[in-house]
Write an enzyme that holds these catalytic residues in place. Structure first.
Site, PDB file in Angstrom:
ATOM      1  N   GLY A  24      27.682   6.477  25.288  1.00 42.08           N
ATOM      2  CA  GLY A  24      27.229   5.095  25.286  1.00 42.08           C
ATOM      3  C   GLY A  24      27.762   4.322  24.099  1.00 42.08           C
ATOM      4  N   GLY A  92      23.994   4.928  30.986  1.00 41.62           N
ATOM      5  CA  GLY A  92      25.432   5.144  31.176  1.00 41.62           C
ATOM      6  C   GLY A  92      25.750   6.200  32.223  1.00 41.62           C
ATOM      7  CD  GLU A  98      23.335  10.858  27.737  1.00 38.97           C
ATOM      8  OE1 GLU A  98      24.139   9.979  27.392  1.00 38.97           O
ATOM      9  OE2 GLU A  98      22.222  10.597  28.239  1.00 38.97           O
ATOM     10  CE  LYS A 116      18.713  -0.754  23.725  1.00 39.57           C
ATOM     11  NZ  LYS A 116      19.829   0.169  23.505  1.00 39.57           N
TER      12      LYS A 116
END
Length: 215
Positions: A24, A92, A98, A116
């Site tokens: 990302g 993404g 991940e 966030k």
């Protein structure tokens, strides 16, 4: 702010290690910062083909997780995070890799800007990687759970699967929901990172980078 948290994350990378690298825009800043210490690294494990290419472009050796074994640290961003270090990731589309690299790492450092940080996860649509033949079945199950799944048009993951982005979920118990979603046949994994959350949050603010640990 993204560059500032990426610079701060470098301090969490031990010398002579193999580092886990996320995917990302914020992770890209981190990769660029890693280039400055590449002589101190043994290599990196990437969570996506895109990150692997960026690492290689800086002359950093990319290893497979199978060859690297347990990693000392994994550094990545998030789409949402709470003070309990539970996250929504996968904007993404790299959520499965991940999650695998995070699980194989002793320490997870999350880099985010202040926007966030949330009290309750779910405003950002929850990505779920699904085997294509199970798309309709999984979507029906998600509706039964109160979500509104939407196919991410024209997108295929690095694993050859599709993404369903689930809207209108208020995620009050992320650990429980993560398990429930992963038990739906056809789901590869979902973007809740709660069972293995972050250990450290580097939060970019106008006043500088704050370091938070689990509340």
């Amino acid at each position: 702010m993204k560059r500032a948290v990426a610079q701060a994350a470098i301090a969490h990378v031990p010398a002579d290690c193999i580092v886990g690298v996320g995917t990302g825009s914020t992770a890209n800043f981190f990769i660029d910062e890693l280039a400055g210490i590449k002589h101190k690294l043994r290599g990196a494990v990437a969570s996506s083909e895109a990150s692997a290419k960026r690492l290689q472009g800086h002359g950093i050796e990319v290893l497979s997780l199978n060859d690297a074994g347990t990693l000392p640290v994994y550094v990545d961003g998030a789409d949402e995070i709470t003070r309990h270090m539970h996250m929504v990731k996968g904007g993404g589309g790299a959520l499965t890799r991940e999650k695998i690299v995070a699980a194989a790492s002793r320490k997870f450092v999350c880099m985010c800007d202040a926007s966030k940080l949330v009290d309750v996860l779910g405003k950002f649509p929850l990505p779920i990687e699904v085997i294509p033949m199970a798309r309709s079945y999984v979507a029906r199950e998600l509706v039964a759970l109160g979500g509104q799944p939407k196919l991410r048009e024209g997108f295929t993951t690095d694993n050859g699967n599709i993404i369903l982005d689930v809207h209108n979920l208020q995620i009050m118990n992320p650990v429980e929901l993560e398990t429930t979603l992963n038990n739906i046949a056809g789901v590869v994994t979902n973007g809740l990172f709660a069972r293995r959350g972050a250990d450290v949050l580097l939060l970019g603010t106008p006043e500088g980078v704050q370091t938070l640990t689990a509340a």
